[in-house]
Design an enzyme around this catalytic site. Structure first.
Site, PDB file in Angstrom:
ATOM      1  N   ARG A  34       2.501  -7.133   8.967  1.00 59.99           N
ATOM      2  CA  ARG A  34       1.831  -6.044   9.704  1.00 59.99           C
ATOM      3  C   ARG A  34       2.313  -5.973  11.150  1.00 59.99           C
ATOM      4  O   ARG A  34       2.412  -4.890  11.730  1.00 59.99           O
ATOM      5  CB  ARG A  34       0.311  -6.247   9.649  1.00 59.99           C
ATOM      6  N   GLU A  65      -9.805 -10.408  -7.776  1.00 58.96           N
ATOM      7  CA  GLU A  65      -8.883  -9.275  -7.649  1.00 58.96           C
ATOM      8  C   GLU A  65      -7.789  -9.315  -8.723  1.00 58.96           C
ATOM      9  O   GLU A  65      -7.424  -8.280  -9.275  1.00 58.96           O
ATOM     10  CB  GLU A  65      -8.266  -9.273  -6.249  1.00 58.96           C
ATOM     11  N   TYR A 102     -12.488  -2.551  -3.298  1.00 61.39           N
ATOM     12  CA  TYR A 102     -13.009  -2.614  -1.923  1.00 61.39           C
ATOM     13  C   TYR A 102     -14.544  -2.552  -1.883  1.00 61.39           C
ATOM     14  O   TYR A 102     -15.111  -2.105  -0.892  1.00 61.39           O
ATOM     15  CB  TYR A 102     -12.411  -1.489  -1.076  1.00 61.39           C
ATOM     16  N   ASN A 151      -1.901  -0.112   7.256  1.00 55.73           N
ATOM     17  CA  ASN A 151      -1.414  -1.461   7.590  1.00 55.73           C
ATOM     18  C   ASN A 151      -0.544  -2.110   6.492  1.00 55.73           C
ATOM     19  O   ASN A 151      -0.432  -3.322   6.401  1.00 55.73           O
ATOM     20  CB  ASN A 151      -2.553  -2.372   8.034  1.00 55.73           C
ATOM     21  N   THR A 211      -5.590  -7.799  10.377  1.00 55.31           N
ATOM     22  CA  THR A 211      -5.883  -6.501   9.746  1.00 55.31           C
ATOM     23  C   THR A 211      -5.373  -5.336  10.613  1.00 55.31           C
ATOM     24  O   THR A 211      -4.799  -4.376  10.100  1.00 55.31           O
ATOM     25  CB  THR A 211      -7.413  -6.365   9.541  1.00 55.31           C
ATOM     26  N   HIS A 221      -1.811  -5.409   1.331  1.00 54.07           N
ATOM     27  CA  HIS A 221      -3.082  -6.098   1.069  1.00 54.07           C
ATOM     28  C   HIS A 221      -2.780  -7.530   0.611  1.00 54.07           C
ATOM     29  O   HIS A 221      -1.816  -7.759  -0.125  1.00 54.07           O
ATOM     30  CB  HIS A 221      -3.867  -5.383  -0.039  1.00 54.07           C
ATOM     31  N   LYS A 253       0.833  -1.206   0.000  1.00 54.82           N
ATOM     32  CA  LYS A 253       0.000   0.000   0.000  1.00 54.82           C
ATOM     33  C   LYS A 253       0.873   1.264   0.000  1.00 54.82           C
ATOM     34  O   LYS A 253       2.097   1.174   0.216  1.00 54.82           O
ATOM     35  CB  LYS A 253      -0.920  -0.051   1.221  1.00 54.82           C
ATOM     36  N   PHE A 293     -15.307   3.781   7.341  1.00 51.97           N
ATOM     37  CA  PHE A 293     -13.940   4.149   6.942  1.00 51.97           C
ATOM     38  C   PHE A 293     -13.717   4.048   5.423  1.00 51.97           C
ATOM     39  O   PHE A 293     -12.631   4.336   4.942  1.00 51.97           O
ATOM     40  CB  PHE A 293     -12.910   3.282   7.683  1.00 51.97           C
TER      41      PHE A 293
END
Ligand code: IDP
Ligand code: MG
Length: 216
Positions: A168, A192, A115, A178, A157, A181, A75, A123
């Protein structure tokens, strides 16, 4: 007399066969190894699928699991913090095979689609904004059980709950940042990968260390 004797003989043959099956050594899959363990091989073919049938089914399952693929993305916070190399190294060292990789600044549309299941979460808008704030490194990794194993390598997560030794757990602090993914099921991985990669962007290649990573 014949009527009484026949079921008795049948019963005793069955009993002997079950005892031998219970005590005979088995392969990993539980199939009896010793061909001669049964009093009469006709019972074997009647009661169990053939060894060849069993082996070919197992091989098909194992072969398809070897080619399992998952989507991993470093990310924006992970890219900014120069964690790309460390993360790639963990997947390489585990034995997985990299079959697709690109550095992109993803569009909001793509991120919203990615998502989509979280769109009702409070969020969601800030998640899209954060994922759109800088480049990300999207990858496809291949190997046995890669979806489940990569989730274990990535950790919970919320980095506050992720175990040390996970990505993480080692590099994250807060759930909103975090680092990485990873697809959470084989079906989600397929969806995905299709969203982020076209087939020509992925490369099938022979891994020369295959026999050191997998048996058979
Ligand atoms: P996952 O990434 O471990 O699969 P998901 O529940 O699918 O977790 O959530 C996707 C992403 O949404 C998380 O990785 C994280 O970036 C973000 N997220 C999840 N829950 C929260 C939250 O409570 N606050 C802020 N961001 C969250
Ligand atoms: Mg998820």
């Amino acid at each position: 007399m014949v009527v009484v004797m026949l079921p008795r003989r049948l019963f005793s043959a069955f009993l002997q066969a079950s005892r031998r099956l219970a005590t005979s050594p088995t392969t990993d899959g539980g199939y009896p190894k010793t061909e001669g363990a049964w009093p009469d091989d006709r019972w074997r073919s009647f009661l169990l699928p053939s060894r060849a049938h069993f082996a070919s089914n197992c091989n098909t399952v194992v072969a398809s699991r070897l080619q399992e693929r998952t989507l991993i993305a470093v990310k924006p916070d992970g890219v900014q913090r120069r964690l790309v190399g460390e993360i790639i190294q963990r997947f390489e060292q585990r034995g997985f095979k990299l079959v697709g990789m690109k550095l992109i600044k993803a569009s909001e549309d793509l991120l919203r689609e990615h998502y989509i299941d979280l769109k009702r979460k409070p969020f969601y808008p800030s998640l899209i904004q954060y994922m759109n704030s800088g480049p990300i490194v999207v990858m496809v990794w291949e190997g046995y059980n890669v979806v489940k194993t990569s989730r274990l390598m990535v950790g919970a997560t919320d980095p506050a709950e992720a175990l040390p030794g996970t990505i993480r757990g080692d590099f994250g602090m807060h759930i909103s940042r975090n680092v990485i993914h990873a697809s959470d099921s084989v079906e989600v991985a397929d969806r995905e990968i299709g969203l982020w990669f076209s087939s020509i962007e992925m490369t099938d290649w022979e891994c020369c260390t295959q026999s050191n990573i997998y048996s058979g």
